[in-house]
Design a protein around this motif. Structure first.
Motif, short mmCIF file in Angstrom:
data_model
loop_
_atom_site.label_atom_id
_atom_site.label_comp_id
_atom_site.label_asym_id
_atom_site.label_seq_id
_atom_site.Cartn_x
_atom_site.Cartn_y
_atom_site.Cartn_z
N UNK A 185 0.85 -1.19 0.00
CA UNK A 185 0.00 0.00 0.00
C UNK A 185 0.89 1.24 0.00
N UNK A 186 0.41 2.28 -0.63
CA UNK A 186 1.16 3.52 -0.64
C UNK A 186 1.04 4.16 0.73
N UNK A 187 2.17 4.33 1.42
CA UNK A 187 2.10 4.95 2.73
C UNK A 187 2.24 6.46 2.58
N UNK A 188 1.71 7.17 3.55
CA UNK A 188 1.71 8.63 3.42
C UNK A 188 3.10 9.22 3.29
N UNK A 189 4.05 8.81 4.14
CA UNK A 189 5.40 9.39 3.97
C UNK A 189 5.92 9.17 2.54
N UNK A 191 4.07 8.80 -0.20
CA UNK A 191 3.32 9.65 -1.12
C UNK A 191 3.90 11.06 -1.11
N UNK A 192 4.27 11.53 0.08
CA UNK A 192 4.86 12.87 0.18
C UNK A 192 6.23 12.91 -0.51
N UNK B 221 -12.16 8.45 -0.88
CA UNK B 221 -10.91 7.73 -0.65
C UNK B 221 -10.88 7.33 0.81
N UNK B 290 -5.07 16.97 -1.65
CA UNK B 290 -3.94 17.76 -1.16
C UNK B 290 -4.14 18.16 0.29
N UNK B 293 -3.57 15.10 2.45
CA UNK B 293 -2.14 14.77 2.59
C UNK B 293 -1.45 15.75 3.54
N UNK B 294 -1.78 17.03 3.39
CA UNK B 294 -1.17 18.05 4.23
C UNK B 294 -1.50 17.82 5.70
N UNK B 296 -2.49 15.06 7.13
CA UNK B 296 -1.91 13.82 7.63
C UNK B 296 -0.41 13.99 7.89
N UNK B 297 0.23 14.73 6.99
CA UNK B 297 1.67 14.94 7.19
C UNK B 297 1.93 15.69 8.50
N UNK B 300 1.54 13.39 11.36
CA UNK B 300 2.67 12.48 11.50
C UNK B 300 3.86 13.22 12.12
N UNK B 307 1.69 6.25 11.27
CA UNK B 307 1.86 5.84 9.88
C UNK B 307 0.49 5.87 9.22
N UNK B 308 0.49 5.94 7.89
CA UNK B 308 -0.80 6.00 7.18
C UNK B 308 -0.65 5.33 5.83
N UNK B 309 -1.70 4.60 5.41
CA UNK B 309 -1.74 4.13 4.03
C UNK B 309 -3.05 4.61 3.41
N UNK B 310 -3.00 4.84 2.11
CA UNK B 310 -4.14 5.46 1.44
C UNK B 310 -4.54 4.60 0.24
N UNK B 312 -5.36 3.41 -3.29
CA UNK B 312 -4.99 3.92 -4.60
C UNK B 312 -5.95 3.44 -5.68
N UNK B 316 -8.16 -1.69 -3.24
CA UNK B 316 -7.59 -1.32 -1.95
C UNK B 316 -8.64 -0.64 -1.06
#
Lengths: 250, 464
Positions: A185-189, A191-192, B221, B290, B293-294, B296-297, B300, B307-310, B312, B316
């Motif tokens: 799975x694509x992890x967030x880190x 993806x960034x 998503x 966007x 992602x922002x 979530x970053x 983190x 940790x995170x998974x998204x 695609x 999934x």
């Protein structure tokens, strides 16, 4: 060593396909797109080779309009190092794609090409073998296991009724089958991180390849609508119908 | 009255093809998903129309026979269980969508329409029925209404109640009422419709419903977020909710995930296990992605998320959802004692902590599984039966434990049943959520609609 992975953007396999009103193709407007599942397996395998320290660099390449960049970013998010977008609005045949990929192999200096065994939209399963032929490199298709050691690569291939294990000497082309691995799975880190990885755009017309279509789509039509089932009153009637109407019983 | 006579009399009302009397059917139709209640109905009747329902209820009044309405039987509190020779009224044969009004975006449907079929019908018309939960493939809309079903999209779309614009009901007295008739605005005195929503079959039988449909949401998503501390979850929800349309915010523990992985034979979604996970679904667009992602970053970076998974692609998306939706199923073999409690969302962190302290001190040997709908303040706490204990012994201990847990619920002004209903299993604990005066009013209301106490007697509270 560099590995080149070719990926195609296709309609998400979970989407119900609808044929366009004018029968010129299938509807892709406002339809969810995704990476071809077999290509996802190819990307995963390349990344695993890199994680094992067997290859240095994983490059993903895709051919199509601007939207394929999203799919390339997914490849980068999974762990590829860089991406190349060959930009064109045309839909090419497998042979034209193979010709483009051949030049990309030469441009990038890749020693190993991994591709999905087929794209789930056109279902041709031709690009990998055509590419190997054009490059005059060995080919292992429908791989379910890849073992790389130096310039030797042992590949287990899914063949009719069993498995065949072949050994290739690099450079080589490998196409992937379903059982090779389960993509991550694509992890967030990641993806960034993918946002800052290099993505090079090369216009198709910068290639010395004639865009003349060697294949034309004449008509795309939906499969015939399935007839509604019927209810039978008794087992006897069922047997009767199976024998005389469906003709599946003697 | 003996079963033969009941069968004979009901046959004259609905025809003998619409009655089941054999042992297997009685065991199936008189039971929901509770595992420790033994069904004992007299028979099952399958009405095919509103008028047949009216005649069944009138007959029940004449003969003083208790009726138990039964939908998809996916409940967890025994609301649809018949244990004392009641007649079970099943709506399996009243499963039609009767009309669709595209201008008002409403559908008129019979009570036996399967929730999933209503969802699919809406989709076929480019609309959306947003009430959704793991059992939507079996549950029926009548049962959803009778329990005011919630589920996984409550945070965005609310409960079943929000989507019921009209109800036809046959009261326990046998009167047919047309309640609210699909209106959006209707300020004409008491809205009796809302009494029937969540009434668990104790006031009458729902014979038809007008359901409002929603516009289609944009593509969504889903992300799985790994978190170290469960007391930060509400905080995390609020961070996302400020800038995003969050459509689901579910949580579960590593222990819950382990059971799902074992049951479905799948590998761990993360490289490193985390104590807790949040499944977050939001309405996606280039802009929203966007934003997501922002946010979530930054979570983190501040270590509130590890940790995170998204997702695609759709495969999934479905897989990540299955991790949450398959929890209940993967636990059922352990005969879990299920809590379905709610408090105000802001109280959740301290509430969870106190319950854990309590359980760890008093019952250190029990395996505790946490999951639930954080955004709704709804926790599904499951206690698994240790193998060495017999079922009856285990449930006895759990009843003791419940008094302690529900005292905490009471202290925090919460509810002992967030969405499963009271049914049979939780009626002895009702007083932790409602005081005697309030329960007294509820009893009086039941008497008004059901003079002879034939409608699902003994559910919610004991017969007085």
């Amino acid at each position: 060593m560099k590995v080149l992975v070719a990926i195609k953007r296709v309609i998400d396999p979970y989407v119900k396909i609808r044929v366009k009103q004018d029968h010129s193709g299938v509807e892709t407007q406002n339809v969810k797109m995704a990476m071809n599942p077999f290509d996802e397996i190819a990307v995963e395998e390349a990344i695993r080779l890199k994680e094992k320290g067997l290859v240095e660099e994983v490059i993903v390449v895709s051919i199509g309009d601007k939207s394929v960049q999203e799919t390339l970013r997914t490849g980068l998010a999974l762990g590829a190092d860089s991406a190349i977008h060959v930009e064109t609005d045309q839909l090419f045949s497998s042979l034209l794609i193979a010709k483009i990929l051949k030049q990309m192999v030469q441009k990038t200096g890749s020693q190993l090409i991994i591709l999905g065994k087929q794209a789930i939209d056109s279902d041709n399963a031709q690009t990998g073998s055509m590419l190997a032929a054009l490059l005059e490199w060995p080919l292992a298709s429908f791989a379910s296991k890849i073992m790389l050691q130096g310039d030797k690569c042992q590949v287990t291939c899914e063949v009719d009724g069993g498995l065949q294990t072949v050994e290739l000497t690099l450079p080589a082309v490998i196409t992937t089958d379903l059982r090779l691995n389960t993509p991550r799975y694509a992890s967030l880190p990641n993806i960034m991180k993918a946002k800052t990885k290099p993505l090079t755009v090369i216009p198709f017309n910068s290639f010395d390849i004639s865009p003349n279509m060697d294949m034309h789509t004449i008509d795309v039509s939906p499969p015939p609508v399935r007839k509604a089932g019927i209810k039978v009153a008794s087992v006897q009637e069922l047997v009767e119908k199976l024998r005389h109407e469906a003709k599946v019983l003697l | 009255m003996n079963t033969e006579t009941i069968a004979e009399e009901l046959s004259s009302l609905v025809g003998n093809k619409n009655i089941l009397i054999d042992y297997d059917s009685r065991m199936i139709y008189a039971k929901d998903r509770t595992q420790n209640l033994i069904p004992d109905p007299s028979l099952i009747v399958f009405p095919r129309s509103e008028s047949q329902i009216i005649s069944i209820v009138q007959w029940a009044n004449h003969t003083r026979t208790a009726l138990v309405p039964s939908g998809g039987r996916t409940g967890y509190s025994g609301g649809a269980v018949a244990q004392s020779k009641e007649v079970v009224v099943s709506f399996d044969k009243m499963n039609h969508i009767l009309a669709y009004n595209s201008e008002d975006q409403t559908v008129r449907c019979q009570p036996g329409v399967i929730t999933k079929n209503l969802q699919n019908f809406a989709l076929e018309n480019n609309l959306y029925y947003p009430v959704d939960f793991a059992s939507s493939g079996s549950s029926q809309i009548g049962g959803n209404i009778a329990t005011n079903a919630g589920g996984i999209k409550v945070i965005r779309y609310g409960l079943t109640r929000n989507w019921v614009y009209g109800l036809n009901v046959v009261t326990g007295n046998g009167d047919l009422l047309h309640l609210n008739k699909g209106l959006i605005k209707n300020a004409s005195g008491y809205d009796l419709r809302h009494l029937f929503i969540g009434s668990e079959g104790t006031l009458g039988i729902i014979t038809e419903a007008i359901i409002k449909l929603s516009t289609l949401p944009s593509e969504s998503k889903v992300a799985l977020l790994g978190v170290q501390e469960k007391n930060t979850m509400v905080e995390i929800l609020n961070i996302y909710r400020k800038d995003l349309q969050v459509t689901a915010f579910e949580f579960f523990s590593e222990a819950a995930l382990k059971h799902v992985m074992c049951e479905s034979n799948i590998s761990h979604p993360f490289k490193r296990a985390m104590p807790f996970y949040i499944l977050l679904e939001y309405e996606s667009s280039e802009f929203n992605d966007e934003v997501f992602l922002g946010l979530t970053e930054s979570c983190i970076n501040s270590s509130s998320i590890n940790d995170a998974i998204i997702s695609q692609n759709m495969a999934q998306y479905k897989y990540l959802w299955s991790l949450r939706e398959n929890i209940s199923m993967s636990l059922s073999k352990y005969l879990p004692y299920k809590y379905d409690i709610s408090v105000m969302p802001s109280k959740i962190p301290v509430f969870i902590e106190e319950i854990e302290d309590l359980l760890n001190k008093t019952y250190p040997d029990f395996e505790i599984i946490w999951f639930g709908h954080i955004g709704d303040g709804n926790l599904h706490l499951n206690i698994l039966k240790p193998v060495e204990l017999k079922g009856s012994e285990f449930f006895e201990i759990c009843d003791e434990m419940s008094d302690a847990i529900y005292s905490l619920v009471n202290y925090y002004n919460g509810s002992i049943s967030a969405e499963h209903g009271i049914g049979l299993l939780k009626k002895k604990f009702l007083r932790y959520t409602k005081n005697d005066v309030e329960i007294g009013y509820m009893r009086e209301i039941k008497k008004i609609f059901d003079k002879n106490n034939i409608m699902n007697p003994g559910k919610i509270f004991d017969d007085s």
